[in-house]
Write an enzyme that holds these catalytic residues in place. Structure first.
Site, PDB file in Angstrom:
ATOM      1  N   ASP A 186      88.514  51.274 -57.974  1.00  0.00           N
ATOM      2  CA  ASP A 186      89.962  51.337 -58.129  1.00  0.00           C
ATOM      3  C   ASP A 186      90.558  51.283 -56.729  1.00  0.00           C
ATOM      4  OD1 ASP A 186      89.695  53.940 -57.102  1.00  0.00           O
ATOM      5  OD2 ASP A 186      90.060  54.929 -59.022  1.00  0.00           O
ATOM      6  N   HIS A 225      88.637  54.515 -54.750  1.00  0.00           N
ATOM      7  CA  HIS A 225      87.241  54.932 -54.906  1.00  0.00           C
ATOM      8  C   HIS A 225      86.270  53.758 -54.904  1.00  0.00           C
ATOM      9  CE1 HIS A 225      89.825  58.039 -56.817  1.00  0.00           C
ATOM     10  NE2 HIS A 225      89.072  58.815 -56.064  1.00  0.00           N
ATOM     11  N   SER A 227      87.008  63.708 -55.384  1.00  0.00           N
ATOM     12  CA  SER A 227      86.761  62.707 -56.417  1.00  0.00           C
ATOM     13  C   SER A 227      85.577  61.795 -56.115  1.00  0.00           C
ATOM     14  CB  SER A 227      88.020  61.853 -56.636  1.00  0.00           C
ATOM     15  OG  SER A 227      88.486  61.311 -55.414  1.00  0.00           O
TER      16      SER A 227
END
Length: 359
Positions: free
Chosen positions: A317, A320, A35
């Site tokens: 978040d 990340h 991610s």
């Protein structure tokens, strides 16, 4: 802005002004990862590991794209610094004519091990990413090789490959015993050894497919991520997680040296993830957005307004980084990769007349 971040910013600006748009420093750039590098490959998967909704993309042109960030991610920054006019497109939506310049295969929740992240739903493991790369190579044989492998191999030998895996093998495997049994089967040292053995085989497979210039990032110190601290119900870094990551990164470093000695023409550059940043990023243990309790762990609540001073936050978040951190990290990777591009100020790409039409 601290001294280090100021230097990084100056590098970013100086590099962008040193070449004209359309003249990348390398002909192609391929991206394998999770991610931290995903730019939309998970959007159409049945998975909790996708973020194609606001407030993700609040600072990105066009809004949400599937990047796990408020703006650009590390792959975007590297591509810009290398001189690519646009970000490297995701495999999910890449057009046939664009594969010559590279493809982004990264997928949120993906790991070195196939099962890592499976509790979240669909994701594209490193093995699957490599399989997709094989499909792209077949298309390149048709597109620029006119049926011949040799021109494609020569092209791929000049490309840069960034590979950043391992995070989910800890976050969404070893340290999630509710779903996975690896922590009961292996000590952290044993698990690190098993992971690196598999990772070495996967990197060797990319070498067989033509890769020669590898920039490989170690796993991040996820014990300091707000989501991991919340999982362990603490307000300090989770030492057990970071210890396991240290074991993995140490073995990975040694494995890359070994691979370089065994694979003729291959060059491996190891990138050690940072343990911290300058004091200008003064919010280090809280996410910028409001974190959901119902969708993917650590992700933003959809459509909620995030914090205003995003430039001061390490975390966008609960897992990340913000775009500001990605600018720092991406510039650091770019600088470390200088042996891959410093000798060439301009590299030629196959011209349009050498491309076979889609028709």
């Amino acid at each position: 802005m601290g001294y280090f971040e100021a230097c990084v910013f100056m590098l970013f600006i100086a590099t962008l002004s040193s070449f004209t748009i359309g003249d990348p420093q390398v002909p192609c750039y391929f991206i394998f990862g999770d991610s931290l590098y995903d730019n939309g490959n998970n959007n159409d998967l049945v998975t909790e590991a996708k973020v194609n909704f606001p407030p993700y993309g609040v600072d990105f042109p066009g809004g949400p794209t599937g990047r796990f960030s408020n703006g650009r991610n590390i792959a975007d920054v590297i591509a810009e610094l290398l001189g690519f006019e646009n970000s490297i497109p995701p495999y999910a939506t890449v057009s046939r004519k664009d594969i010559v310049r590279g493809v982004n295969y990264a997928s949120g929740a993906a790991g070195i091990r196939d099962e890592s992240g499976q509790h979240m739903g669909g994701r594209i493991s490193l093995n699957q990413q490599i399989a997709r790369h094989a499909i792209i190579i077949l298309q390149l044989i048709d597109l620029i090789g006119k049926g011949s492998v040799a021109p494609v191999q020569e092209h791929l030998n000049k490309c840069i490959y960034t590979v950043a895996m391992g995070n989910n093998d800890f976050i969404n495997n070893y340290f999630f015993p509710q779903y996975y049994n690896t922590s009961s089967l292996y000590t952290p040292e044993e698990y690190a050894e098993i992971l690196v053995q598999q990772y070495s085989k996967q990197l060797s497979k990319l070498y067989e497919f033509g890769a020669r210039k590898f920039a490989v990032s170690g796993a991040g110190y996820a014990g300091c991520a707000p989501a991991m601290m919340a999982r362990y119900e603490t307000n300090v870094c989770v030492d057990a997680v970071n210890y396991a990551v240290v074991q993995f990164n140490a073995r990975l470093t040694a494995a890359l040296v070994d691979l370089e000695s065994k694979l003729p023409g291959a060059k491996f550059i190891y990138m050690e993830p940072p343990l911290g940043y300058s004091n200008d990023f003064n919010v280090t243990d809280q996410p910028c957005c409001k974190v959901s309790t119902t969708i993917g762990e650590g992700q933003c609540v959809p459509s909620q307004v995030p914090c205003n001073e995003r430039q001061n936050y390490v975390f966008w978040d609960a897992f990340h980084p913000t775009e500001s951190i990605s600018l720092v990290d991406g510039a650091a990777v770019y600088a470390a990769m200088s042996p891959f591009y410093a000798s060439s100020t301009k590299l030629s790409l196959p011209s349009e007349e050498h491309l076979i039409s889609d028709a």
